[in-house]
Enzyme design. Structure first.
Site, PDB file in Angstrom:
ATOM      1  N   GLN A  75      -6.915   2.087  -4.564  1.00 19.86           N
ATOM      2  CA  GLN A  75      -7.190   2.383  -3.221  1.00 19.86           C
ATOM      3  C   GLN A  75      -6.097   2.548  -2.567  1.00 19.86           C
ATOM      4  O   GLN A  75      -5.174   1.566  -2.523  1.00 19.86           O
ATOM      5  CB  GLN A  75      -8.100   1.040  -2.766  1.00 19.86           C
ATOM      6  CG  GLN A  75      -8.430   1.114  -1.424  1.00 19.86           C
ATOM      7  CD  GLN A  75      -8.894  -0.193  -0.609  1.00 19.86           C
ATOM      8  OE1 GLN A  75      -7.780  -1.082  -0.710  1.00 19.86           O
ATOM      9  NE2 GLN A  75     -10.089  -0.578  -0.643  1.00 19.86           N
ATOM     10  N   GLY A  76      -5.904   3.454  -1.629  1.00 16.23           N
ATOM     11  CA  GLY A  76      -4.881   3.939  -0.939  1.00 16.23           C
ATOM     12  C   GLY A  76      -5.182   3.847   0.457  1.00 16.23           C
ATOM     13  O   GLY A  76      -5.423   4.768   1.312  1.00 16.23           O
ATOM     14  N   TYR A  77      -5.258   2.622   1.243  1.00 17.02           N
ATOM     15  CA  TYR A  77      -5.736   2.389   2.510  1.00 17.02           C
ATOM     16  C   TYR A  77      -4.408   1.740   3.437  1.00 17.02           C
ATOM     17  O   TYR A  77      -3.889   2.429   4.270  1.00 17.02           O
ATOM     18  CB  TYR A  77      -6.782   1.454   2.602  1.00 17.02           C
ATOM     19  CG  TYR A  77      -8.490   1.909   2.265  1.00 17.02           C
ATOM     20  CD1 TYR A  77      -8.314   3.089   1.775  1.00 17.02           C
ATOM     21  CD2 TYR A  77      -9.465   1.081   2.414  1.00 17.02           C
ATOM     22  CE1 TYR A  77      -9.649   3.607   1.507  1.00 17.02           C
ATOM     23  CE2 TYR A  77     -10.508   1.503   2.141  1.00 17.02           C
ATOM     24  CZ  TYR A  77     -10.810   3.008   1.694  1.00 17.02           C
ATOM     25  OH  TYR A  77     -12.113   3.242   1.163  1.00 17.02           O
ATOM     26  N   SER A  78      -4.046   0.340   2.931  1.00 15.13           N
ATOM     27  CA  SER A  78      -3.129  -0.090   3.801  1.00 15.13           C
ATOM     28  C   SER A  78      -1.699   0.438   3.678  1.00 15.13           C
ATOM     29  O   SER A  78      -1.346   1.075   2.914  1.00 15.13           O
ATOM     30  CB  SER A  78      -2.857  -1.734   3.329  1.00 15.13           C
ATOM     31  OG  SER A  78      -3.998  -2.304   3.519  1.00 15.13           O
ATOM     32  N   SER A 118      -3.393  -2.022  -5.643  1.00 12.28           N
ATOM     33  CA  SER A 118      -3.584  -2.975  -6.807  1.00 12.28           C
ATOM     34  C   SER A 118      -3.993  -1.640  -8.036  1.00 12.28           C
ATOM     35  O   SER A 118      -4.696  -0.678  -7.607  1.00 12.28           O
ATOM     36  CB  SER A 118      -4.686  -4.071  -6.848  1.00 12.28           C
ATOM     37  OG  SER A 118      -5.684  -3.498  -6.079  1.00 12.28           O
ATOM     38  N   GLU A 175     -16.391  -4.536  -0.206  1.00 10.76           N
ATOM     39  CA  GLU A 175     -15.316  -5.212  -0.453  1.00 10.76           C
ATOM     40  C   GLU A 175     -15.298  -6.680   0.197  1.00 10.76           C
ATOM     41  O   GLU A 175     -15.328  -7.469  -0.748  1.00 10.76           O
ATOM     42  CB  GLU A 175     -13.918  -4.752  -0.038  1.00 10.76           C
ATOM     43  CG  GLU A 175     -12.744  -5.478  -0.457  1.00 10.76           C
ATOM     44  CD  GLU A 175     -11.471  -4.974  -0.040  1.00 10.76           C
ATOM     45  OE1 GLU A 175     -10.331  -4.906  -0.813  1.00 10.76           O
ATOM     46  OE2 GLU A 175     -11.087  -4.578   1.100  1.00 10.76           O
TER      47      GLU A 175
END
Lengths: 416, 363
Positions: free
Chosen positions: A127-130, A162, A245
């Site tokens: 996941q590429g969010y933050s 992660s 989530e």
């Protein structure tokens, strides 16, 4: 008040117990966090999908079992895996976050291409969010994608990715509309982690392990059709999955399992002639935590009943992430205290207990209190949505006013 | 599966809430709290009109045969309005004791009167939890001697139910010869408690059940005190949130400051799971008796701790006004303090919970 599931569900539960007893030798050892599923785990996952014990409500044309959603059935499945101590279906970010998003907002082609191999564990996602500058204020993200020759060209940096090391693919929020407002300039892209220009650096945490990564993008080229939803709609696409989530981080069965492990530990650990559980102070803390865990389990049943009736979760649901993470952290803290000096052993030391799991949990759970919406953000949500308290005035306005006031003061000083 | 209040229970809750909004406004609470006997006949009369005294009396004795969860629903509302009315002992514990362990004669004599609101029975079982100041009542040769502290619903009781040192329950008329009753004054002036001294008092014991009935009373009492704590905590949170939305400082409502907002969120986050736990503990008292004692301990100890936090935090949110008598916030604060201590504070109750699970080694 009715705590019975009814005969139909009791039969489902009995059938599932029979299945677990007959097949538990095929189950992989409890999933190692963040690792790529083993061949054994993929075989187990496929068997569970075939029997409807995972991916149960995903349509068959996308590789699921195709049953109608039924909250009680899902609940029984979770309870029985937990009770048996057998690995349940995979619960990685691809399955828990990307698949629901694609089902809701993906194109037919995207659904057919990505969902099935994600469910079986053959394709692993990250996941590429933050970003370093976009944590609680996620919409402030700066990683950009400009269009060039029918491709997005991505530059920027993500953090807390992660499984980025093991992942085949990423679902990623990037800024595509530079002139649009903060929330409406974001798009949700999916692309391969093998594209040139992607660099993954492990992010070592306080636990001593690198459970996360930093991911850097330098002129990463992605075809323009690898977008979910429309350009500029990424914020809304992502919000559909953030809810998943937060639900994931508050599983009452997980709390119950940690509590049972703690009870076992306190009955085993010796202090002189006695056991840790014979110490009145430690025992008092244990019973207090047992009450908290029981309350969270009851709260979970209340939420479940509300959703069965089609009622909103309300306050009972809003508090789950904050409370569960806190109770989980306190369980690990008591385990360390119950171990006394043994509690400091770590890094595979002789005499270390449970492979250092309690210390690891104690530190990692602090990460969970911070991650997935910090405790402070959770409290804002509880106060503003749950208690309908007044919102914080726009920060910019306060900042300007403060600057103005400071300027006036300087003037006054100058005049004096 | 339906974890929650039934439609009937929601109707009951709303009816009691409406009744108390009319009959137990803060002015009336203040007036009652200033008296030696705070228990309000007007409120009890209004509750009687809703058949509250008949709730736990079995149908064959003229009652409604309802459950402890129904009683917990009422208890929450009573505390929400800091109601100075008899309930815990006279409406809940006495009917349970009599119907579970009373002789046929005792049932026929007392239960119909309780249901009609014509008789009130105080309950003194404190010594079965923790005997302080040498308290304890001995039963020998058909007579009771000794002292029982913290008799609940003390004022105006027609009789008392008393546990002896062996946990056996006795019914003693208020006017029995050799019985001396002394009022005790507590922080919570919306409740009535007293001390009973027995000098060879004739008694009418309940059927000898080896202490089972007094243990059931302990469980039921703890659940109802937990429900009371829940109602008082709910009221304090709502008052704090309302106040924070109205009170302005630095040109904005104090509730828009995160420091204040987070205090309220913490109260709500710790309070909300208590609601489900109290429902559970009340439900299993009737539906799964083997789980009842542990669940009652959990509900009592958790609400005791959580609502102590709520009581002080809600007071702090009110700033200086919370500390004054003007708002009357302290009535809820004190109600929570009472609920926490009576029938065992959190530590005592948790020690029992450990023993129930075999976690305490015989010394």
């Amino acid at each position: 008040m009715d705590l019975e599931y009814g005969p139909e569900y009791d039969a489902f539960r009995a059938e599932m117990r029979t299945f677990i007893n007959a097949h538990r030798h095929l189950a992989p050892p409890s999933a190692i966090r963040f690792s790529r599923p083993s061949a054994e785990a993929i075989r187990w996952q496929k068997l569970l999908i075939e029997r409807g014990y995972t991916a149960r409500t995903i349509p068959t044309e996308y590789g699921g079992y195709g049953a109608d959603p039924d909250i009680l059935t899902s609940r029984i499945i979770a309870e029985e895996f937990s009770r048996a101590g057998v690995a349940s279906g995979l619960g990685n970010q691809g399955i828990s976050m990307l698949v629901p998003t694609l089902l809701e907002l993906g194109t037919e082609e995207q659904k057919r291409r990505w969902i099935a191999p994600t469910l079986t564990g053959e394709i692993v996602w990250c996941q590429g969010y933050s970003e370093p500058g976009a944590g609680s204020d996620l919409a402030n993200l700066k990683t950009s994608a400009r269009i060039e020759n029918g491709e997005f060209v991505i530059n920027g940096q993500k953090i807390w990715t992660s499984t980025a090391k093991q992942a085949d693919m990423i679902f990623c929020l990037v800024r595509t509309e530079l002139e649009a407002s903060k929330h409406s300039g974001i798009s949700y892209l999916i692309f391969s982690m093998d594209i040139p220009g992607i660099e993954v650096r492990p992010l070592k945490t306080m636990t001593g392990h690198a459970e996360f990564n930093e991911t850097f993008f330098t002129n990463v080229r992605v075809p323009v059709d690898q977008i979910v939803g429309q350009r500029g709609q990424g914020w809304f696409v992502a919000n559909a999955t953030l809810g998943h989530e937060r639900g994931m981080l508050g599983d009452p069965d997980a709390l119950e399992n940690r509590l049972q492990a703690l009870i076992g530990l306190m009955q085993q650990e010796s202090i002189g002639e006695g056991r840790a559980i014979d110490n009145a102070v430690l025992r008092d803390r244990l019973v207090a935590l047992q009450a908290e865990v029981t309350a969270m389990k009851c709260n979970g049943m209340r939420i479940l009943s509300n959703s069965l009736k089609g009622e909103p979760g309300g306050m009972a649901k809003l508090i789950v992430k904050l409370q569960s993470c806190e109770v989980a952290h306190q369980i690990s803290a008591l385990a360390i205290d119950a171990m006394g000096e043994m509690g400091i052993l770590y890094h595979r030391s002789p005499r270390e207990r449970d492979g250092g799991a309690w210390q690891w949990n104690y530190m990692f759970q602090l990460g969970l209190i911070i991650g997935g919406g910090t405790a402070q953000i959770q409290k804002n949500i509880i106060a503003e949505r749950g208690l309908e308290m007044p919102r914080e005035p726009k920060l910019a306005r306060i900042y300007d006013e403060a600057k103005g006031a400071a300027g006036m003061q300087t003037d006054r000083q100058g005049a004096a | 599966m339906d974890f929650g209040l039934s439609q009937d229970q929601q109707i009951l809750r709303d009816a009691v809430a409406r009744c108390l909004a009319d009959t137990s406004p803060l002015e009336h609470v203040r007036e009652c709290a200033g008296r030696d006997n705070p228990l309000s006949d007007t409120i009890f009369g209004a509750l009687h009109d809703l058949a509250v005294p008949a709730m736990l009396v079995p149908e064959e004795h003229g009652g409604l045969g309802m459950t402890l969860l129904d009683a917990a629903v009422v208890a929450e509302q009573l505390a929400y309005a800091v109601t100075p009315a008899p309930f815990l002992a006279s409406v809940v514990l006495a009917p349970i004791a009599l119907s579970e362990a009373g002789t046929n004669k005792q049932k026929c004599q007392w239960l119909p009167k309780i249901a009609r609101g014509e008789a009130r029975i105080g309950v003194a079982i404190s010594a079965t939890v923790q005997a302080r100041d040498g308290a304890g009542v001995q039963f020998a040769e058909g007579k009771l001697s000794g002292t029982a502290l913290f008799c609940l619903d003390f004022e105006g009781a027609d009789a008392y139910l008393v546990a002896d040192a062996g946990g056996r329950l006795h019914l003693v008329p208020a006017l029995a010869s050799g019985l001396k009753a002394t009022r005790l004054t507590t922080i919570d002036r919306t409740r009535s408690v007293g001390e009973l001294s027995f000098a060879a008092v004739e008694t009418d014991p309940l059927a000898d059940d080896g202490g089972t009935a007094s243990a059931r009373l302990r469980d039921a009492g703890r659940v109802i005190l937990a429900a009371d704590s829940l109602g008082a905590g709910q009221a304090m949170i709502e008052k704090a949130v309302d106040y924070a939305g109205q009170r302005e400082q630095f040109g904005r409502p104090i509730g828009s400051f995160q420091a204040v907002k987070h205090m309220c969120a913490e109260m709500a986050a710790r309070h909300e799971p208590c609601r489900a736990l109290v429902w559970y503990a009340a439900h299993v008292f009737d539906a799964l008796p083997e789980d009842a004692s542990l669940a009652a301990c959990h509900a009592k100890s958790l609400t005791g701790d959580v609502h102590r936090f709520v009581a002080r935090t809600a007071t702090e949110v009110h700033g200086g006004m919370g500390f004054t008598d003007l708002l009357g916030l302290h009535y809820w604060f004190k109600r929570i303090g009472f609920d926490r201590q009576v029938l065992g504070g959190p530590e005592a109750v948790r020690a029992e919970a450990a023993a129930l699970q075999g976690w305490t080694r015989a010394a």
